[in-house]
Enzyme design. Structure first.
Site, PDB file in Angstrom:
ATOM      1  N   ASP A 141      18.794 -55.333  21.614  1.00  0.00           N
ATOM      2  CA  ASP A 141      19.378 -56.096  20.493  1.00  0.00           C
ATOM      3  C   ASP A 141      19.963 -57.140  20.922  1.00  0.00           C
ATOM      4  O   ASP A 141      19.870 -57.822  21.340  1.00  0.00           O
ATOM      5  CB  ASP A 141      20.916 -54.822  19.591  1.00  0.00           C
ATOM      6  CG  ASP A 141      21.467 -54.478  18.307  1.00  0.00           C
ATOM      7  OD1 ASP A 141      21.127 -55.405  18.438  1.00  0.00           O
ATOM      8  OD2 ASP A 141      20.846 -54.115  17.572  1.00  0.00           O
ATOM      9  N   HIS A 165      26.362 -57.322  17.046  1.00  0.00           N
ATOM     10  CA  HIS A 165      25.583 -56.143  16.631  1.00  0.00           C
ATOM     11  C   HIS A 165      25.443 -55.284  17.401  1.00  0.00           C
ATOM     12  O   HIS A 165      25.803 -54.188  16.977  1.00  0.00           O
ATOM     13  CB  HIS A 165      24.228 -56.757  15.812  1.00  0.00           C
ATOM     14  CG  HIS A 165      23.174 -55.381  15.243  1.00  0.00           C
ATOM     15  ND1 HIS A 165      21.897 -54.859  15.514  1.00  0.00           N
ATOM     16  CD2 HIS A 165      23.549 -55.817  13.618  1.00  0.00           C
ATOM     17  CE1 HIS A 165      21.531 -54.634  14.788  1.00  0.00           C
ATOM     18  NE2 HIS A 165      22.381 -55.290  13.342  1.00  0.00           N
ATOM     19  N   SER A 218      20.097 -50.399  10.193  1.00  0.00           N
ATOM     20  CA  SER A 218      20.905 -50.442  11.507  1.00  0.00           C
ATOM     21  C   SER A 218      21.977 -49.940  11.680  1.00  0.00           C
ATOM     22  O   SER A 218      22.217 -49.257  13.283  1.00  0.00           O
ATOM     23  CB  SER A 218      21.380 -51.837  11.719  1.00  0.00           C
ATOM     24  OG  SER A 218      20.438 -52.996  12.305  1.00  0.00           O
TER      25      SER A 218
END
Length: 771
Positions: free
Chosen positions: A173, A213, A505
């Site tokens: 990520d 994220h 996600s």
């Protein structure tokens, strides 16, 4: 001559909308991942807050709270921005400028005593002051919903509670804020493939557009502090492949997969992807290899729903667990026009205020794209503003409406389906998104002078999120996603705080955490066994009208951790993909071998119930048999089909298996005739490998009888020329070099790239800039 290609953006499967940015690369397998829509316009880190905050006013001057510190957003006149910065620095020594805003508006995030903030508010040049408040996160909603909290009462073979202890989970990520108090005890190491060092920290503002994220994903899996993730004692390994703004390449993603194999991680989470719906894209193949090496690979299906064929790589990986998004229990506001029974679901944009309107009618006004000119001479005070997505950032649309004293903003999509997104800076104004279909419906109602709308609230639970990508996969026609998990309004960790996000996600790490618990409970289980345990024990989800969601929307259903841990049997593969048949085919038999395992400590009898018989179909399922504890058996389910007696299209259902008291479903899919899949995907254009040469590439799921690139003027759409035209191309990724001598246009042009196969033609558009 230079060419700038505004290429297809390949995004996180999170609730943050991607936007295509200029690039000068021609790498065949490039992933351009834009994590933070509109962050390219603001030099600002996200303010920690969960979804739908309500903002209290500043305490009045002269109260005992004056000495307390608070953070506010200070908006100033554009011409006063630099002067105010100097004034704050020199005249207000107790105030700290935390962030500077320069794009949507001119201003600052400022922290300090309330007495000074009150005084600052009176300065010339100040437009508005809005408080920023801290909030308590609520991840405890989604983890218990899948049974994560109940896992603490179960124990592994060594007598330890199921918490993920001893299990290594890799996260590919944007990196992780491993200093976060909820993650620092879970962090075990990792690698940064962007900077090529061993410090996979999230991108900070000083390095470019900041990211959050990976930290959010990590919290869902293994937060172990104020928040508790699904597997709070799992060991997290961070592989940073996405740098500032969330950009990265599949070169880094594949390198990270390889390193994770060498690091011997047990579970690997990839909450990222592209729109290439094909099983042979490099990242999908790399994940298949990881599974062969014993890694449980979990990936998001994508946020391109609700249409079919929208699942993207690596969610198309055969061996990985592809995850779609469902809703945890939520009280979601809906909008309806007066005199209409249609209820429109709204998705809040991150950073906006809570939608708190009651059932009373409120006037709505349509103002186009929401630009300054659109709002000129329009009275919006107290009204809900309807605007179309596009051209300017969400925050600018919202700010323009706020300046006109609007009560709320509703942004409808400019493409089919709904979207999720975030504001660049938090705003004390409700801002939501709706689908294009719903937006055009409201626009039509307004034209008919039905200008009032009202809000109703409906409890949602176990719905499939509209943005969740659907299957099947092209070419091998596999069912995807495999399962679904909560992915709407999920609070989790971010650098310096907490935030609610939504997207697949957020769904994938629920499954990665669940896989970690299963691995702790059964350390000898293979990835196929863990995948089977999750797929065999799901809850099939139903729509509001009682009909079941398609297998292409939910896979086998929503995961249930307690049932997965306590399953008495495993059957895999968990779905039956029989492929495609043509009507001209003669009667055929398609056999799929399955493995049945008794993982309990007692004898189990297995009974198979085939689907109802239909014209041209006969099912052959195993006769009942019994397995002793830990015994395995290979058997098969056979489809006997006469294609010309079947209707054209996709056919689905399920084979039901009784294992003593436990019931398991094996969903199936078969297709009659070439389906209506997209004929073209993933067009990119850029420099070639040699001077005076360009190259383009495009993915053709089943090949093409014709492929063409037509160039048009952007303003008039007047046809310029064909840049290329090809015939009878094979399936897969097609590349071609084009001499610069053939490119005789300058400036910004629109390219329409089309592919045709079996009388169906699809096209994609791209803006190309030639200098």
């Amino acid at each position: 001559m230079k060419i700038r290609n505004f290429v297809m953006a390949i995004s996180f499967a999170s609730g943050i909308v991607s936007t295509a940015l200029p690039t000068y690369t021609t790498a065949a397998d490039r992933l351009q991942i834009d994590a933070l829509h509109n962050f390219s316009h603001a030099q600002v880190e996200p303010t920690p807050q969960p979804q739908y905050p309500e903002r209290p006013p500043l305490p009045a001057a002269g109260t005992e709270q004056e000495d307390e510190e608070q953070t506010v957003i200070l908006i100033v006149e554009e011409s006063e921005h630099e002067r105010m910065r100097r004034k704050i620095t020199t005249d207000y020594p107790d105030l700290q400028i935390k962030r500077t805003y320069t794009a949507v508006f001119k201003g600052f995030a400022i922290k300090g005593p309330i007495r000074d903030l009150e005084r600052l508010q009176q300065e010339d040049g100040v437009v508005e002051v809005s408080p920023v408040t801290n909030y308590a996160p609520m991840i405890d909603e989604s983890v218990p919903f899948i049974g994560g909290d109940r896992m603490r009462s179960f124990y592994d073979e060594d007598g330890h509670k199921l918490t993920g202890e001893g299990v290594k989970v890799g996260i590919i990520d944007t990196g992780i804020d491993y200093t976060h108090p909820d993650l620092k005890h879970s962090y075990g190491g990792g690698y940064d493939f962007v900077d090529e060092d061993e410090d996979p920290m999230e991108t900070k503002k000083s390095q470019g557009i900041p990211t959050l994220h990976g930290t959010h994903v990590a919290g869902i899996i293994a937060a172990n502090g104020h928040l508790k993730g699904v597997a709070p004692e799992a060991e997290i390994y961070a592989y940073r492949v996405l740098g500032p703004g969330g950009h990265g390449t599949s070169e880094h993603v594949i390198a990270a997969i390889e390193k994770a194999i060498h690091d011997k991680v047990d579970v690997l989470n990839l909450s990222l992807g592209n729109t290439i719906n094909g099983p042979d894209w490099p990242t999908s193949l790399a994940l298949d290899k990881a599974v062969e090496h014993g890694v449980v690979a979990v990936t998001s299906s994508g946020n391109s729903g609700p249409n079919l064929w929208t699942v993207g790589s690596p969610g198309t990986s055969t061996q990985a667990i592809s995850v779609g998004a469902s809703t945890p229990p939520l009280n979601i506001p809906h909008l309806s026009a007066l005199l209409s029974k249609k209820e429109i679901e709204m998705l809040p944009l991150q950073g906006s205020a809570k939608w708190i309107f009651n059932n009373r009618p409120i006037k709505m006004e349509y103002v186009g794209l929401g630009e300054d000119d659109d709002l000129e001479d329009v009275d919006l005070k107290g009204k809900i503003v309807l605007v179309e997505r596009g051209k300017i950032p969400f925050s600018e649309k919202a700010w323009n409406a706020k300046e006109k004293e609007a009560a709320a903003v509703v942004i409808y999509n400019n493409l089919e389906g709904n979207f999720t997104g975030s504001l660049e800076v938090e705003m004390d104004l409700p801002v939501v998104s709706i689908s294009r279909e719903d937006g055009l419906f409201l626009k039509k109602q307004l034209k008919r002078k039905f200008s009032y709308v009202r809000t109703t609230y409906k409890w949602h639970k176990d719905d499939i999120a509209s943005f969740s990508s659907r299957g099947p996969v092209t070419h091998n026609w596999e069912i995807k996603p495999d399962v679904v998990a909560p992915g709407v309004a999920i609070d989790s960790t971010i650098p310096n705080g907490y935030l609610a996000l939504q997207g697949t996600s957020m769904a994938a790490p629920h499954v990665a955490g669940a896989s970690a618990l299963l691995k702790q409970a059964h350390p000898d289980w293979t990835p196929s066994q863990i995948k089977a345990a999750l797929m065999n024990t799901t809850k099939p989800l139903k729509k509001e009208d009682g009909t079941q969601y398609s297998v292409l929307e939910q896979g086998t259903g929503r995961i249930q951790l307690e049932e997965a841990v306590n399953t008495n049997s495993l059957i895999y593969p968990g779905t039956l993909n029989f492929g495609m048949f043509e009507k001209k085919d003669t009667r055929k038999e398609k056999k799929i071998e399955i493995q049945v395992e008794n993982v309990s400590d007692r004898d189990i009898k297995y009974t198979f119930t085939p689907p109802k018989a239909s014209k041209g179909i006969q099912w052959k399922t195993p006769i009942s048999f019994t397995l002793k504890p830990n015994e395995k058996k290979k058997t098969a389910v056979t489809l006997d089909i006469t294609p010309n007696q079947q209707k054209t299209g996709m056919h689905e259902g399920a084979v039901v298996v009784k294992a003593n008291h436990q019931e398991m479903r094996l969903p199936f899919l078969y297709i009659i005739e070439e389906p209506d899949y997209p004929r073209i995907m993933g067009f990119q254009f850029g420099y070639g490998d040699r001077e005076g040469e360009y190259q383009y590439e495009v993915y053709l799921p089943e090949g093409a009888e014709e492929l063409g690139i037509a160039l048009y003027e952007t303003d008039t759409l007047h046809f310029i020329k064909y840049l290329d035209w090809e015939r009878d191309l094979p399936r897969g990724l097609f590349k071609k070099q084009i001499s610069a001598d053939k490119v005789k246009v300058k400036g910004l042009v629109k390219a329409v790239v089309f592919a045709k196969k079996l009388e169906k033609e699809d096209s994609v558009e791209a803006d190309l800039y030639f200098e």
